[in-house]
Design a protein around this motif. Structure first.
Motif: not given
Length: 203
Positions: A32-37, A165-171, A195-199
């Protein structure tokens, strides 16, 4: 009162089967992008796309994805249609911006691994005395073992921000022996969302 061992064995077998029939989807790895919630309350709408060859499965999967975020997630088949996209990226980017889309979520099946394993057979249970064994085991024949093939499905899910304009999460997920494609992708969608909510990626 004598214990009916055959009934006990039957109940244990049924319970084991019930437990083993649960979801088997796990997250193999994620980023995940640490700068994005993502605060879903502030999201206007986003496209959910399942890159699957079977059109019926694709639409069913996208509908399941969209159902998690009603009023915000829009199936790609209703926006992009069923044909391969051939226009330049800028054309779609401009269209999405004009229509107020914030992002795109893309799901695809990346691989299926097959592994053969041996399933051992079962013998009649032993009941202490020869007469008990003989009486109960007479109608119970040896069940020979056999080989079966386990299938592990690997599915990738990527989340792109259109504003950044970029990827912010991948799994990458793995699912063993799903009973159907609907179950496979349904389990993947639920597992990834959890998983997204846990993170803390999705609020």
């Amino acid at each position: 009162m004598p214990i009916d061992m055959k009934r006990i064995i039957f109940v244990i077998t049924v319970l084991t089967a019930m437990v083993s029939c649960g979801p088997t989807t796990t997250i193999e790895k994620s980023w995940r992008d640490p700068d994005v919630t993502v605060n879903t309350a502030s999201v206007h709408k986003f496209v959910v796309a399942a890159l699957l060859r079977n059109e019926a499965v694709r639409r069913s999967t996208e509908d399941q994805m969209a159902a998690l975020y009603p009023g915000k997630a829009v199936p790609s088949y209703s926006v992009l249609g069923s044909k391969e996209l051939t226009d330049p990226e800028d054309v779609y980017k401009q269209r999405f911006q004009q229509q107020g889309y914030d992002g795109v979520v893309i799901l695809r099946l990346v691989n299926v691994d097959k592994e053969q394993r041996y399933v051992p057979g079962t013998y009649p249970a032993y009941y202490g005395s020869w007469w008990g064994y003989y009486r109960y085991a007479w109608p119970t024949f040896y069940d020979p073992g056999y080989y079966t093939t386990d299938k592990t499905y690997y599915v990738e899910v990527n989340v792109y921000s259109l504003t950044r304009n970029r990827l912010i999460w991948s799994g990458i997920t793995s699912t063993i022996n799903p009973s159907s494609r609907d179950q496979l992708f349904g389990d993947v969608i639920k597992t990834v969302s959890k998983k997204m909510k846990q993170q803390g990626f999705v609020e």
